[in-house]
Structure formats: C-alpha cells, structure tokens
Design an enzyme around this catalytic site. Structure first.
Site, PDB file in Angstrom:
ATOM      1  N   GLY A  16       0.840  -1.193   0.000  1.00  8.53           N
ATOM      2  CA  GLY A  16       0.000   0.000   0.000  1.00  8.53           C
ATOM      3  C   GLY A  16       0.868   1.234   0.000  1.00  8.53           C
ATOM      4  N   GLY A  17       0.194   2.393   0.139  1.00  9.56           N
ATOM      5  CA  GLY A  17       0.944   3.632   0.059  1.00  9.56           C
ATOM      6  C   GLY A  17       1.931   3.820   1.183  1.00  9.56           C
ATOM      7  N   MET A  18       1.719   3.141   2.307  1.00  8.47           N
ATOM      8  CA  MET A  18       2.601   3.326   3.448  1.00  8.47           C
ATOM      9  C   MET A  18       3.520   2.141   3.699  1.00  8.47           C
ATOM     10  SD  MET A  18       2.346   6.295   4.808  1.00  8.47           S
ATOM     11  CE  MET A  18       3.038   6.026   6.444  1.00  8.47           C
ATOM     12  N   ASP A 134      -7.057   4.793   8.814  1.00  8.70           N
ATOM     13  CA  ASP A 134      -6.933   4.288   7.447  1.00  8.70           C
ATOM     14  C   ASP A 134      -7.891   3.114   7.224  1.00  8.70           C
ATOM     15  OD1 ASP A 134      -5.911   4.422   4.879  1.00  8.70           O
ATOM     16  OD2 ASP A 134      -4.222   3.105   5.293  1.00  8.70           O
TER      17      ASP A 134
END
Length: 556
Positions: A16-18, A134
């Site tokens: 994912g983005g993180m 999130d």
C-alpha cells in the site's frame, strides 16, 4: 533476508501507500507472521524524519496492546536500519477489496455483518485511545475461516495526541476513504474513523467509494463540498450510510447508534446480542424493523448549517487540491501534503543532459518492432546514463527459463518464470520480459513498461557496500550524468545497503532507481541489484520490484 535477525521473509502478500507486507517465518518461535515495512515520506529529512520514525514505533507499540478477535494482532515492532517494521498475526485471508474486485458488490446484509465486526474492532481501539485513520476495504481481511478483521494500524495515533504525521498541512491516508475534516484540517478523531467505516460499507454494497473519482484531486474536490454519491443498492443499510457519512462530525452517529442500525440492517435480533457495558440493548428494534427517527442526512443543500460548514472547508481546500498534485509528482502514493521539497524540479543549471530513457512513453504497451532503435550509444555524443542497461529502446531476446529448484520455499506469481543465469544466480521474473547483457552486467527489461532489473557481481572486492555506493554516486554527480538529482536514501536496510535516487531526462521525464548491494559474499562474490523505471511508475512497480528482489538466489 532476515529482519532483526529473526524474521525471515518468504513471499510478498500485499502493499500500500505506506509500506509493503510479506509473509515471514519467525525463526525464534517457529511460526508464520506478517511483517510490514513502513515507508516513511521520502520528502522528509533531518529532525522531522527522526521524530516521525520514533513516533511510528511508539504508536505501533500502542496498537500492539490491542487484543480483540476482530483486530489483527501486532506482535512486535522493530527498527531495522532506521526503518520501522511491524510484525503482525498472519491470517490466511482475502481483503474486502480483493473480494469486491473479483466477485463484485456484497448484499446489504453481508455488508452490515462486516460492518458490525469492524465497528467492534474500532470500539476496542477507541476504548484503548487508539485511532486507526486508514479504514478502507484494502485493510479489511475476510479470513478463510469466516472471521472479519481490521488490519494495518500503520497510521494509527493516540486519541488526543499528535493528530498529524508531521504537522500542519500533512494528511496521510487513502483519499476516497478520508473524512472531510481530516482532508481539510488534518484532524483525526473517533468520528473520522467512523466516517471511513461508512465509506467502506458504501464501497461494499456499491462496488466503489462514495467519493470515487478518476483522480485523487477530483476525489478531494468532491469531498470538499458535494454530497456522497447515491447508494441505490444499500437497502436496509441506507440508514447506516446516511448516519456515518454526515459531513459535520458533530452530527455523525456514534458507536452505539451505528451498532443499532447495523444490527437492524443485518437482520439480527438484538436479544441474541451479548449485553454491552453502558448500552441499553433492550432499546434496540426487532430484526428487520425500521430504524428510529434520526436527523436528516447531510444532503449538501444550502442550509445555514451546511453553508457554514462549506465556508470552513473550502478555504483550506485550495491548498488540499495543490497537495494532490505535489504528492503525485513526488511519488508519495496516498500521502497528501501541501509541503513540497522542490527536489523534483529540473535543474536549471544542467547543461546538455544525457539523452536516454528506459523504454516506451505514454500508456503501457509494447513498442512495435519497427519503432525500436538498434543498439548503440546515445545520439549526439552526450554523456552516458549513470547505470548500466539503460537504453532509449526496448532491447534483448526472450527470457531463458529454468525449472524450479527443489526445496525452494519461494513461489513465483502466476505468469512468472525462473531464470538461471550463467553468471551464478537465479531470479524469478514475468515470462514476457527480455534479457540482454551490458558488458558484464545481466539486464532484464519489461517491453511493455520499460522497467529494468540488473544484476552485477563484484568478485574479490573488499570495499564496504556503503562506501561503494557513495563512490558511484559521487562519481556520477561529478560527471554530470544525474541532472536534477534527488536522493531518497543511502543507507543500510536489513543485510544490504541501498541507494534510492531520481534524476531528469532531457525530454522532461524523471527516472527513479534503486541499487542494492548485498553484504554477505557468496563464494567470494557480492552482488549489486538495480531497478530503474519512470518516476510516475515507481509506486505501481513496488510489488513487482519487491517480488523480484525476494526471488533473487545466488548459486551456492
């Protein structure tokens, strides 16, 4: 590759983005775990990065104290080469997003039962003073045994503590599932988590989030002032969505009311539910009964209250729209920020930058054979590219393949093959990639995207890995082959040294690369692995890049 000398990475299970998540073996307790490398924003540096790294570890340790059947347990949090890694319970499962992508939307009753499990998980977190921040379908696991679990507390914070990751102007999360007040002001709260739950349930019944748009900027613009998209398939779940997706957090329904409405939507008899401390379960309506009267949902009409909210939100929204452009240009993924480093801008002092690329431009697709230029030096006699195997054309022949090696636990994804190289290594790659040599470097290229993976060995070298990478960097900078240079990191990650950087091509594209030097020689040889692609493709290529890296095997 072992993290903290204990967690042996086996295969990639998600990203994912993180960060990126692997299935791993805990070699101390002999059990499988999921381990996530948290990727901190590359545009931070100095004290800000140190503070964020320390707080990520601290808050993940707080999440580790959560114990609830609908929350994926956090077992351990470690710092490997200054990067935070979160070790979690491994649950054989599919994400809710995977289910929606493959099987389509769920029924209102199924969605309501998932919502009840997630609400319980959020209630446990909020009671412990932890905000998730999130909640989205990709962070909801539907286990093989039927359990529903909330995972990925990588963005979690203390309730009442530091509400933003780095200060004013920074918001981390997925735009389609971020509450309006978080997007506008960066404020995290229990109501913001409940809004994200509502957006997740909307996606469950409709197949898309209530503010799904073609771009992140369009999503944020709609979130600023428009009502959520209709949910024509929500049926009995409509009252839940109406209450959770109210723009004003003060008017949003709370845990108790959300549970009451979810029970009704799921067709559950409240009498069968265990009594909860502080909740009057006797007041719950019978299964299938209509919900009690509630204040009207926020429809976006110009009432005085709504108009006030709109004025509050729109002024900072101009900055949020700019934030999306900055974040996308910097390759931050789902991190939205109004703070730009400026490092992605062309270097105005660069003269005659080199002319090279890594393959086709524009939409992904193979370059027709008659448009591929023959091998040769870059035109115009300009400086060569800073790394081997970078070509202004798609090069190479079909990838030679090899059978799987008996006993190897790594399983390549579907459509991938093993390649056994005469240079003394094995690696798994997509079957349609091409192979060629650049002097003594093995080069692999995707003809559709232009992504390049390279392998070189250094026999008998005694120079340390960090020193070698630093020398290459300094030499290329001095030689002018890295115009518009941006350094993301140069340091140790696990048992290797990594140098990640970007630079500018003469026609305006930015390339991004990572060089990895292994620390432990095999038969007197160390290995340098490189990955090069266009900057806009960096995030999309992360899963493929991690899988190729994980599959690399020196011959022993």
């Amino acid at each position: 590759m072992a993290i903290a000398g204990r967690y042996r990475l086996l295969d990639l299970v998600g990203r994912g983005g993180m960060g990126t998540v692997w299935r791993a073996e805990d070699e101390l307790l002999h059990r499988q775990v999921a381990i996530k490398q948290v990727v901190l924003p590359a545009w931070l540096g100095g004290d800000e990065l140190d503070q964020l790294r320390a707080r990520t570890l601290r808050e993940a340790r707080t999440a580790a104290r959560l114990s609830h059947p609908n929350v994926v347990r956090v077992y351990d949090v470690v710092s490997e080469s200054d990067a935070p890694w979160i070790v979690m319970e491994y649950v054989p499962s599919r994400t809710l997003q995977d289910l929606l992508d493959t099987d389509g939307p769920l029924s209102p009753q199924q969605s309501a039962r998932i919502g009840l499990a997630l609400l319980d998980a959020l209630r446990a977190a909020h009671d412990a003073g932890v905000l998730h921040r999130d909640v989205k379908p990709a962070n909801v696991l539907v286990a093989d045994d039927g359990r529903v679990l909330l995972t990925d507390f990588g963005l979690a914070v203390f309730d009442g503590g530091d509400q933003t990751m780095t200060g004013p102007g920074t918001i981390l999360g997925s735009p389609q599932y971020v509450a309006p007040e978080r997007a506008a002001e960066g404020v995290s709260s229990e109501p913001a988590d409940l809004w994200s739950l509502g957006a997740t349930l909307h996606a469950a019944v409709e197949g898309r989030a209530p503010y799904a748009r073609s771009t992140a900027m369009a999503t944020l613009s709609a979130l600023a002032c428009a009502p959520p998209d209709p949910a024509p398939h929500a049926g009995p779940l409509s009252a839940v969505l109406a209450g959770l997706l109210r723009r004003d957090p003060a008017h949003r329904i709370d845990h108790r009311e959300a549970r009451r409405r979810l029970l009704a939507a799921a067709g559950c008899d409240p009498a069968d539910e265990p009594e909860r401390a502080g909740e009057d379960t006797a007041a719950l309506p019978p299964a299938g009964g209509p919900p009690s009267p509630t204040p009207p949902a926020d429809t976006g009409e110009a009432t005085p209250e709504a108009e006030h909210q709109r004025r509050v939100l729109v002024r900072p929204w101009a900055w949020a729209a700019v934030a999306v452009l900055v974040a996308m240009a910097a390759g931050i993924g789902t991190a939205l920020t109004v703070v730009g480093s400026g490092a992605d801008q062309p270097d105005p002092g660069a003269q005659n930058p080199p002319s090279y690329d890594v393959g086709p431009s524009g939409p992904a697709g193979s370059i027709p054979r008659d448009e591929r230029r023959p091998p040769g030096p870059p035109p115009g006699g300009l400086a060569p590219p800073p790394l081997p195997c970078v070509r202004p054309w798609v090069d190479g022949a079909a990838l030679p393949t090899a059978p799987a090696r008996r006993g190897d636990e790594f399983r390549p994804p579907a459509g991938w093959v093993w390649h056994a190289n005469a240079g003394g290594f094995r690696v798994a790659l997509p079957a349609d990639w091409r192979y060629f040599r650049d002097d003594d470097v093995s080069c692999f290229q995707d003809p559709a995207t232009g992504r390049v993976f390279t392998v070189a060995d250094s026999a008998g070298t005694t120079t340390g890995s960090i020193t070698r990478l630093t020398s290459v960097r300094d030499r290329e900078l001095a030689g002018g082959t890295l115009p518009g240079y941006q350094e993301f990191r140069l340091g140790r990650i696990g048992d290797a040294a990594e140098w990640e950087f970007g630079w500018l091509t003469p026609h305006g594209d930015r390339l991004r690369a990572i060089q990895i030097v292994t620390d432990h020689p095999t038969r007197g040889r160390t290995w340098t692995l490189s990955w090069i692609t266009r900057e806009p493709d960096w995030t999309d290529a992360a899963s493929e890049r991690a899988t190729v890296r994980l599959s690399f095997r020196p011959d022993r």
